[in-house]
Design an enzyme around this catalytic site. Structure first.
Site, PDB file in Angstrom:
ATOM      1  N   ASP A 237       0.654  -1.115  -0.025  1.00  0.00           N
ATOM      2  CA  ASP A 237       0.171  -0.055   0.055  1.00  0.00           C
ATOM      3  C   ASP A 237       0.842   1.161  -0.147  1.00  0.00           C
ATOM      4  OD1 ASP A 237      -2.702   1.613   0.538  1.00  0.00           O
ATOM      5  OD2 ASP A 237      -1.356   2.084   2.105  1.00  0.00           O
TER       6      ASP A 237
ATOM      7  N   TYR B   6       2.668  10.295   0.423  1.00  0.00           N
ATOM      8  CA  TYR B   6       3.768   9.751   1.166  1.00  0.00           C
ATOM      9  C   TYR B   6       4.964  10.104   0.640  1.00  0.00           C
ATOM     10  CZ  TYR B   6       0.236   6.502   3.206  1.00  0.00           C
ATOM     11  OH  TYR B   6      -0.979   5.898   4.072  1.00  0.00           O
TER      12      TYR B   6
ATOM     13  N   LYS C 118      -3.855   5.756  -3.517  1.00  0.00           N
ATOM     14  CA  LYS C 118      -4.907   6.656  -2.747  1.00  0.00           C
ATOM     15  C   LYS C 118      -5.074   7.843  -3.915  1.00  0.00           C
ATOM     16  CE  LYS C 118      -3.687   5.117   2.009  1.00  0.00           C
ATOM     17  NZ  LYS C 118      -2.384   4.391   1.519  1.00  0.00           N
TER      18      LYS C 118
ATOM     19  N   GLY D  22      -1.996   0.401  11.396  1.00  0.00           N
ATOM     20  CA  GLY D  22      -1.815   0.869  12.713  1.00  0.00           C
ATOM     21  C   GLY D  22      -2.180  -0.254  13.673  1.00  0.00           C
TER      22      GLY D  22
ATOM     23  N   ASN E  31      -1.442   0.670  17.226  1.00  0.00           N
ATOM     24  CA  ASN E  31      -1.769   1.926  17.943  1.00  0.00           C
ATOM     25  C   ASN E  31      -0.749   2.815  18.116  1.00  0.00           C
ATOM     26  OD1 ASN E  31      -4.490   0.497  19.682  1.00  0.00           O
ATOM     27  ND2 ASN E  31      -4.886   2.011  18.381  1.00  0.00           N
ATOM     28  N   SER E  32       0.036   3.293  16.825  1.00  0.00           N
ATOM     29  CA  SER E  32       0.808   4.148  16.920  1.00  0.00           C
ATOM     30  C   SER E  32       2.324   3.713  17.589  1.00  0.00           C
ATOM     31  CB  SER E  32       0.517   5.412  17.350  1.00  0.00           C
ATOM     32  OG  SER E  32      -0.495   6.170  16.169  1.00  0.00           O
ATOM     33  N   GLY E  33       2.196   2.522  18.434  1.00  0.00           N
ATOM     34  CA  GLY E  33       3.594   2.235  18.685  1.00  0.00           C
ATOM     35  C   GLY E  33       3.381   1.681  20.230  1.00  0.00           C
ATOM     36  N   ILE E  34       2.474   1.904  20.919  1.00  0.00           N
ATOM     37  CA  ILE E  34       2.325   1.434  22.415  1.00  0.00           C
ATOM     38  C   ILE E  34       2.172   0.098  22.619  1.00  0.00           C
ATOM     39  CG2 ILE E  34      -0.054   1.804  22.858  1.00  0.00           C
ATOM     40  CD1 ILE E  34       1.010   3.155  25.501  1.00  0.00           C
TER      41      ILE E  34
END
Length: 346
Positions: free
Chosen positions: A56, A61, A88, A239, A242-245
Site C-alpha cells: 500500500d 507519502y 490513494k 496501525g 496504535n502508533s507504537g504502544i
C-alpha cells in the site's frame, strides 16, 4: 461471513490474495525522517522475500517519493506484476519551488519539490490515478482508496469535502472500477464514522482503516464491523500497534498512542495486558498483530515497518503460538471485549 471482492467484469480479489500481513509504504516516503534509497529498496525487497504480496502506498507519502521507490523496486523484482498494489486519491501534488527540502513538510522529509493538497473532485481523482500509475510503473493499480476523508482530518471543511467526493471523486472511482482499470475501490481513513456515512451513499469493496479495531480498541464491534459484514466490505487494518504502544509496551520511555503521547489510562491498560502476556509467555506485539485477524472482515494488517529487520520480526510475530487461555484471560479481566472473535489458529 467472510469477505470477498467481486464483480462480473473484473478480477476477483480475496483476503487470501492480500495475505495476513501487508506492507505499508509511508516509511519509504521518508515519514518523519530521511531514508536513503538503498535502505528503502532493501526494505521492499525484504517484504517480497518474506512472502508479502500486498503493498500500500499513496501520493501523499513523501509527495510521490514512496510511489516512485515502490514502483522502481517492484518493476525489478516483480516484472509479472503479481503483487497487489493499492494507492490513494484525494490529494494532488502541487509545485512548491521555494520549499526547504531538508525539513519535515506535512510529516515527510522529501526531496520532491511538491506538496500535497486535497482534491476529491472527479478530475482530481482521475489526474491522481494517472500520475500514480506513472510513478508506480504499473499498467494497472489493483486497489484505489479515497484518502483521509472525515471530520478528524477536515474539521469544519468536512461537509464540503465529503460533498466534493460523493458528487465527483466517487463517480470517478466507480468508473475506473466498472471499466476494469482498477479491481477494487474503498476508503483509506482513520475513523469509522466517515466509513459509515460513505457506505450510506457508495458501493465500496474494502476500507483501509488505521487503528479502531485493535487489542486496545474494539468499539467497531458495535456498529461498524457488522455493517461491513452486511455490505460485504473487507477491512485492511493499518496501525495495529496504535502508533507504537502495543509494540513497545508500557515500560518504554517514549510512549505513543494514536499519533500522540499515550494518556495515563491507556498506559495502565497496556501494562495490564502486558502482565497477562508475561504470565503466558506471549510477546505483546504478537498478540497485537494476531488479534484483529480473528475477525472475519479483517483481511490483512499493515504494521509500520521501515527496515528489513522489522519485516522479519513482523512475519515471526504472526507465527508465534498463542494459547487459547491467554485470550480467555484477557476477556475475563475485561481487557478485551467478551464478544470479540478470538484467534483459533494456535
Amino acid at each position: 461471513m467472510t469477505c470477498t471482492m467481486e464483480a462480473e467484469d473484473r478480477r476477483t480479489l480475496s483476503p487470501a490474495m492480500l495475505g495476513p500481513l501487508g506492507f505499508g509504504s509511508a516509511p519509504i516516503g521518508n515519514l518523519y525522517q530521511a531514508m536513503p534509497d538503498d535502505e528503502a529498496t532493501a526494505t521492499v525487497e525484504a517484504a517480497w522475500q518474506h512472502g508479502l504480496r500486498y503493498f500500500d502506498t499513496a501520493p501523499h507519502y513523501g509527495f510521490g517519493l514512496s510511489e516512485k521507490r515502490l514502483g522502481e523496486t517492484l518493476a525489478r523484482i516483480d516484472p509479472g506484476q503479481q503483487a497487489i498494489v493499492s494507492t490513494k486519491v484525494g490529494r494532488l501534488l502541487a509545485p512548491v519551488p521555494d520549499a526547504d527540502l531538508s525539513r519535515p513538510r506535512q510529516g515527510f522529509v522529501s526531496p520532491e519539490p511538491v506538496e500535497s493538497c486535497f482534491d476529491y473532485s472527479y478530475d482530481g481523482v482521475m489526474r491522481s490515478w494517472e500520475a500514480s500509475r506513472e510513478r508506480l510503473r504499473r499498467e494497472r493499480i489493483d486497489i484505489l482508496y479515497a484518502h483521509d476523508l472525515g471530520e478528524m482530518t477536515h474539521g469544519e471543511d468536512h461537509a464540503e469535502r465529503l460533498a466534493e467526493f460523493l458528487d465527483g471523486g466517487y463517480r470517478a472511482m466507480r468508473e475506473l472500477r466498472d471499466s476494469g482499470a482498477v479491481d477494487a475501490i474503498g476508503l483509506g481513513v482513520n475513523e469509522t464514522a466517515i466509513c459509515e456515512t460513505v457506505l450510506g451513499h457508495a458501493d465500496l469493496d474494502l476500507i483501509l482503516l488505521a487503528g479502531r479495531y485493535t487489542l486496545l480498541e474494539q468499539d467497531a464491534l458495535d456498529g461498524f464491523l457488522p455493517l461491513c459484514a452486511a455490505r460485504n466490505v473487507c477491512i485492511v487494518l493499518g496501525g495495529p500497534f496504535n502508533s507504537g504502544i502495543l509494540a513497545t509496551g508500557a515500560k518504554g520511555g517514549d510512549l505513543h498512542y494514536n499519533y500522540a503521547p499515550a494518556p495515563p489510562d491507556i498506559v495502565a491498560r497496556v501494562a495490564a495486558i502486558e502482565a497477562v502476556c508475561e504470565a503466558h509467555g506471549v510477546p505483546l506485539p504478537a498478540a497485537a498483530l494476531q488479534f484483529p485477524l480473528a475477525h472475519a472482515q479483517i483481511a490483512s494488517v499493515i504494521p509500520g515497518t521501515r527496515t528489513p529487520g522489522q519485516i522479519c520480526s513482523a512475519t515471526d510475530l504472526l507465527a508465534v503460538p498463542i494459547p487459547p487461555d491467554f485470550w480467555r484471560e484477557l476477556a475475563d479481566r475485561q481487557l478485551i471485549r467478551t464478544d470479540a472473535p478470538l484467534p483459533q489458529n494456535n
